[in-house]
Write a protein that holds these residues in place. Structure first.
Motif, short mmCIF file in Angstrom:
data_model
loop_
_atom_site.label_atom_id
_atom_site.label_comp_id
_atom_site.label_asym_id
_atom_site.label_seq_id
_atom_site.Cartn_x
_atom_site.Cartn_y
_atom_site.Cartn_z
N ASN A 6 0.83 -1.21 0.00
CA ASN A 6 0.00 0.00 0.00
C ASN A 6 0.86 1.26 0.00
O ASN A 6 0.50 2.27 -0.62
CB ASN A 6 -0.93 -0.01 1.21
N MET A 7 1.98 1.21 0.71
CA MET A 7 2.90 2.35 0.67
C MET A 7 3.40 2.61 -0.75
O MET A 7 3.51 3.75 -1.20
CB MET A 7 4.11 2.08 1.58
N GLN A 8 3.74 1.53 -1.44
CA GLN A 8 4.23 1.66 -2.81
C GLN A 8 3.18 2.32 -3.70
O GLN A 8 3.49 3.21 -4.52
CB GLN A 8 4.61 0.28 -3.35
N ILE A 14 1.32 9.81 -5.43
CA ILE A 14 1.85 11.16 -5.22
C ILE A 14 2.73 11.57 -6.40
O ILE A 14 2.71 12.71 -6.86
CB ILE A 14 2.65 11.22 -3.90
N ASP A 15 3.52 10.62 -6.93
CA ASP A 15 4.42 10.92 -8.04
C ASP A 15 3.67 11.21 -9.33
O ASP A 15 4.07 12.08 -10.12
CB ASP A 15 5.40 9.77 -8.25
N SER A 21 -3.27 6.97 -13.31
CA SER A 21 -1.89 6.82 -13.75
C SER A 21 -1.12 5.89 -12.82
O SER A 21 -0.32 5.05 -13.26
CB SER A 21 -1.19 8.18 -13.79
N ALA A 22 -1.36 6.01 -11.50
CA ALA A 22 -0.67 5.16 -10.54
C ALA A 22 -1.05 3.70 -10.76
O ALA A 22 -0.19 2.81 -10.77
CB ALA A 22 -0.99 5.59 -9.12
N ALA A 23 -2.33 3.43 -10.92
CA ALA A 23 -2.79 2.05 -11.12
C ALA A 23 -2.22 1.47 -12.41
O ALA A 23 -1.77 0.31 -12.44
CB ALA A 23 -4.32 2.03 -11.14
N THR A 32 -8.28 -1.29 -6.91
CA THR A 32 -7.23 -1.77 -6.02
C THR A 32 -6.38 -0.62 -5.49
O THR A 32 -6.06 -0.55 -4.30
CB THR A 32 -6.32 -2.79 -6.74
N ALA A 33 -6.06 0.32 -6.39
CA ALA A 33 -5.26 1.48 -5.97
C ALA A 33 -6.03 2.34 -4.98
O ALA A 33 -5.48 2.81 -3.98
CB ALA A 33 -4.86 2.29 -7.20
N SER A 34 -7.30 2.54 -5.23
CA SER A 34 -8.12 3.36 -4.33
C SER A 34 -8.26 2.71 -2.96
O SER A 34 -8.15 3.36 -1.92
CB SER A 34 -9.49 3.59 -4.96
#
Length: 320
Positions: A6-8, A14-15, A21-23, A32-34
């Motif tokens: 989850n930290m990753q 944030i990046d 985009s993160a997912a 899953t990301a949310s």
């Protein structure tokens, strides 16, 4: 909850600035990301993101948490890289235990040859007649001579065999006579070798015809190091059972003479012992592989040299 995972996801969010985009960059679904960020907020009882229908942005606490997450993830990555390197490249401290006499004659030269191949490995050698505890982390491997085998839970490779032989000084034999049969040993001063894997008070002599004779020995001196026992025999203190590798030099130069050469005493297996066959680090695995190739021919050479020496014990002025 998989906190590191989850930290990753949170740091990637944030990046990149968006869940989508993160997912995508992590090959995850948007849901899953949310959920990962929601689980972190629930676990921390802190809001990490400002959310709107158009965009997300980190809260002040979220920014601080993201920086801590970066350091934690970087440390984890370094730890994994270092551990993987240790599994592939021999380096670091290798702790080796050996019985003393075997260590003096063979293991110290082996370490020198091993380090020529693997200079990034530093070796800590412990010489002792006591069995090493391979389960407490104090050493990585132990090389011992035994009969019968020690702890069956240990992994091991057999490296060869070594026979013990009876030896005495020419001076002792000149003064006391040369034994002609095992029974004659009862009339002599007997020196005994005391180890963690053998009893020093009973000698089992095996003849060339495979017939064995067992004697109860009244030891006048008991010593736990073969080299020291050889010294006692050289000084004329009595007849001593010595491993072939501990007696060869003295037999060659004549300071010791073999007694009852038609007999040997309890031939012993020489093995390298280690705690487990699974997940062995590179330095330990490379040492095991090296010693399994290096030591057996040298033990065979010792046995061949012993058979080439003069077979009879004969002291000056004494008929054999």
């Amino acid at each position: 909850m998989n906190t590191l995972h989850n930290m990753q996801i949170f740091v990637r969010l944030i990046d990149t600035g968006s869940f989508t985009s993160a997912a995508a960059s992590l090959h995850l679904s948007l849901g899953t990301a949310s959920r990962a960020v929601s689980e972190l907020e629930e676990h921390l009882r802190t809001r990490l993101l400002h959310r709107s229908t158009r965009r997300v942005s980190p809260t002040r606490e979220g920014l601080a948490y993201a920086e801590r997450c970066r350091r934690i993830l970087a440390d984890v990555a370094r730890a994994e890289d270092d551990t993987a390197l240790a599994a592939d490249h021999p380096s670091g401290l290798l702790r080796v235990h050996s019985f003393a006499s075997l260590g003096h004659r063979h293991i110290m030269p082996a370490i020198q040859a091993y380090r020529e191949r693997h200079p990034d490995v530093h070796v800590e050698l412990s010489l002792s007649q006591a069995l090493a505890n391979l389960f407490d982390g104090s050493c990585d491997t132990s090389i011992v001579a035994f009969s019968p085998p020690p702890d069956a839970e240990l992994a091991s490779f057999q490296l060869g065999r070594s026979q013990r032989i009876l030896c005495a000084s020419p001076g002792y034999l000149a003064a006391r006579g040369v034994p002609q049969s095992p029974d004659d040993l009862q009339l002599h001063d007997c020196l005994t070798l005391r180890t963690a894997t053998s009893s020093s008070q009973r000698w089992c002599l095996e003849g060339r015809d495979r017939v064995s004779v067992t004697l109860a020995v009244d030891s006048v001196v008991s010593i736990n190091i073969a080299e020291s026992l050889a010294t006692a025999a050289r000084e004329g203190m009595g007849i001593a059972p010595l491993p072939a590798y501990a007696a060869l030099d003295e037999l060659r130069d004549g300071t010791l003479v073999r007694v009852l050469p038609q007999y040997t005493i309890d031939t012993r297996e020489i093995c390298i012992l280690y705690p487990s066959r699974r997940f062995i680090d590179a330095r330990t695995r490379s040492w095991i592989n090296f010693i399994c190739d290096w030591l057996p021919p040298r033990l065979d050479k010792d046995e061949a040299a012993l058979s080439e020496l003069a077979p009879e014990a004969e002291a000056p002025g004494v008929a054999a």
